[in-house]
Design an enzyme around this catalytic site. Sequence first.
Site, PDB file in Angstrom:
ATOM      1  N   ASN A 107       0.812  -1.208   0.000  1.00  0.00           N
ATOM      2  CA  ASN A 107       0.000   0.000   0.000  1.00  0.00           C
ATOM      3  C   ASN A 107       0.854   1.271   0.000  1.00  0.00           C
ATOM      4  OD1 ASN A 107      -2.298   1.560   0.074  1.00  0.00           O
ATOM      5  ND2 ASN A 107      -2.804   1.131   2.207  1.00  0.00           N
ATOM      6  N   HIS A 149     -14.752  -4.252  11.329  1.00  0.00           N
ATOM      7  CA  HIS A 149     -14.491  -2.934  11.909  1.00  0.00           C
ATOM      8  C   HIS A 149     -15.812  -2.222  12.193  1.00  0.00           C
ATOM      9  CE1 HIS A 149     -10.411  -2.772   9.542  1.00  0.00           C
ATOM     10  NE2 HIS A 149     -10.517  -3.822  10.340  1.00  0.00           N
ATOM     11  N   TYR A 179      -7.567   7.710  12.820  1.00  0.00           N
ATOM     12  CA  TYR A 179      -7.305   6.476  12.083  1.00  0.00           C
ATOM     13  C   TYR A 179      -8.512   5.532  12.174  1.00  0.00           C
ATOM     14  CZ  TYR A 179      -5.875   1.766  11.067  1.00  0.00           C
ATOM     15  OH  TYR A 179      -5.837   0.509  10.571  1.00  0.00           O
ATOM     16  N   ASP A 226      -7.227  -1.017  17.628  1.00  0.00           N
ATOM     17  CA  ASP A 226      -5.946  -0.768  16.953  1.00  0.00           C
ATOM     18  C   ASP A 226      -5.429   0.610  17.366  1.00  0.00           C
ATOM     19  OD1 ASP A 226      -3.776  -0.569  15.290  1.00  0.00           O
ATOM     20  OD2 ASP A 226      -4.884  -0.840  13.419  1.00  0.00           O
ATOM     21  N   HIS A 276      -2.447   1.666  16.418  1.00  0.00           N
ATOM     22  CA  HIS A 276      -1.725   2.055  15.204  1.00  0.00           C
ATOM     23  C   HIS A 276      -0.379   2.713  15.502  1.00  0.00           C
ATOM     24  CE1 HIS A 276      -1.819   2.846  10.733  1.00  0.00           C
ATOM     25  NE2 HIS A 276      -2.419   1.674  10.843  1.00  0.00           N
ATOM     26  N   GLU A 280      -3.986  -3.800  19.628  1.00  0.00           N
ATOM     27  CA  GLU A 280      -3.100  -4.012  18.475  1.00  0.00           C
ATOM     28  C   GLU A 280      -2.139  -2.842  18.267  1.00  0.00           C
ATOM     29  OE1 GLU A 280      -3.706  -4.052  13.609  1.00  0.00           O
ATOM     30  OE2 GLU A 280      -5.407  -4.519  14.921  1.00  0.00           O
ATOM     31  N   ARG A 309       0.570 -10.936  13.729  1.00  0.00           N
ATOM     32  CA  ARG A 309      -0.289 -10.501  12.633  1.00  0.00           C
ATOM     33  C   ARG A 309       0.448 -10.396  11.296  1.00  0.00           C
ATOM     34  NH1 ARG A 309      -3.053  -6.186  12.292  1.00  0.00           N
ATOM     35  NH2 ARG A 309      -4.905  -7.330  11.625  1.00  0.00           N
ATOM     36  N   HIS A 361      -3.597  -9.732   9.439  1.00  0.00           N
ATOM     37  CA  HIS A 361      -4.081  -8.470   8.876  1.00  0.00           C
ATOM     38  C   HIS A 361      -4.938  -8.804   7.654  1.00  0.00           C
ATOM     39  CE1 HIS A 361      -3.967  -4.312   7.565  1.00  0.00           C
ATOM     40  NE2 HIS A 361      -3.356  -4.624   6.441  1.00  0.00           N
ATOM     41  N   TRP A 414       2.248   7.621  12.266  1.00  0.00           N
ATOM     42  CA  TRP A 414       0.892   7.509  11.736  1.00  0.00           C
ATOM     43  C   TRP A 414       0.335   6.113  12.031  1.00  0.00           C
ATOM     44  CZ3 TRP A 414      -1.530   4.407   8.046  1.00  0.00           C
ATOM     45  CH2 TRP A 414      -2.862   4.745   7.778  1.00  0.00           C
TER      46      TRP A 414
END
Length: 402
Positions: free
Chosen positions: A37, A122, A159, A210, A212, A236, A283, A312, A402
């Site tokens: 990505n 989610h 996020y 998450d 992140h 996570e 993950r 993931h 991020w």
Amino acid sequence: MKIVDAKVIVTCPGRNFVTLKITTDQGVYGIGDATLNGREKAVVSYLEDYLIPALIGRDPQQIEDIWQFFYRGAYWRRGPVGMTALAAIDVALWDIKAKLANMPLYQLLGGKSRERILTYTHANGKDLDSTLDAVRKAREKGYEAIRIQCGIPGIEKTYGVAKGDKSYEPADADLPSVEVWSTEKYLNFIPEVFAAVRKEFGNDIHLLHDVHHRLTPIEAARLGKDLEPYRLFWMEDAVAAENQESFKLIRQHTTTPLAVGEVFNSIHDCRELIQNQLIDYIRSTIVHAGGITHVRRIADFASLFNVRTGFHGATDLSPVCMGAALHFDYWVPNFGIQEHMAHSAQMDEVFPHAYQFERGYFTPGETPGHGVDIDEKLAAKYPYKRACLPVNRLEDGTLWHW
């Protein structure tokens, strides 16, 4: 048997996907996901300029030898670009081998270890009320495990939370957009979210969250402790994952289960975390960690220390990766859970597949191989469009994770 052709297919049916197709002299072909990505073209170049020329003429049945050749032979080992390219080759070769054996991939791996595959979805909302509404909708679809992300008061973008009614897609601009982050506002609010979810929905659903990578170890320890009353399935990516020692401090202060690994590319990225039992779920993904051949080693190693898998499964992984992952999930003894962020109808048309979802669970299907194909003519209608992941800055302007 020899490999006579290998080509890279780039398509953007709503988001960018990179697919490798390997064809043998017997006409049997396999495909592998090569999507990274925000850095897709880097993998395309690595495949086309370096790996594919060395792949032509090889025996596709020698999966292990080919994997070792490209891993050890590169000298510049590991890293997301190289391991994603290697994963595409590896998955395509496993697809071919399973087709030659006329059996679904999970049978070739050793047969199924369960009847169905638990998945989590989610539930994201711009505020608490919309987040609770998202949980209700997920429950109506049959999900028994739900990841909770909620907009933070005083922070414009959070996020996991989409704009309007659109599906969440983090790679949202031609060049990286800038988002603003406040750890203090986040830590003060998130426990309230989980308190509200538990109050309304009780203890009969698994809840995940998450972070992140946005906290320091002691901040993550505090959050884990604050969330203990709500019995999370996992917390996570609590901290930036490069320093494995960080998890030792978190583990000393909380019993909230910990998950990490979507950014890992090698068993060495998680070896100390696993053997010191500093995490509960690994993950690492098939597409970014060297394919089935390497992820099997990670999963087998993790099983010795009671660490389970939790792949993931966001839409930055194509249906090809999802198909391979579900066959792996069906087989792997120390399975934990599978993430599910549904692909759009447009994406599913480009990548027809045998796997099926029903009320919170997957089955991989019985089609020989991993059961996912690509419609090349349809894929050609959706040209590549550069899209980058955002960056974060603190409220004072400092660049942050991020």
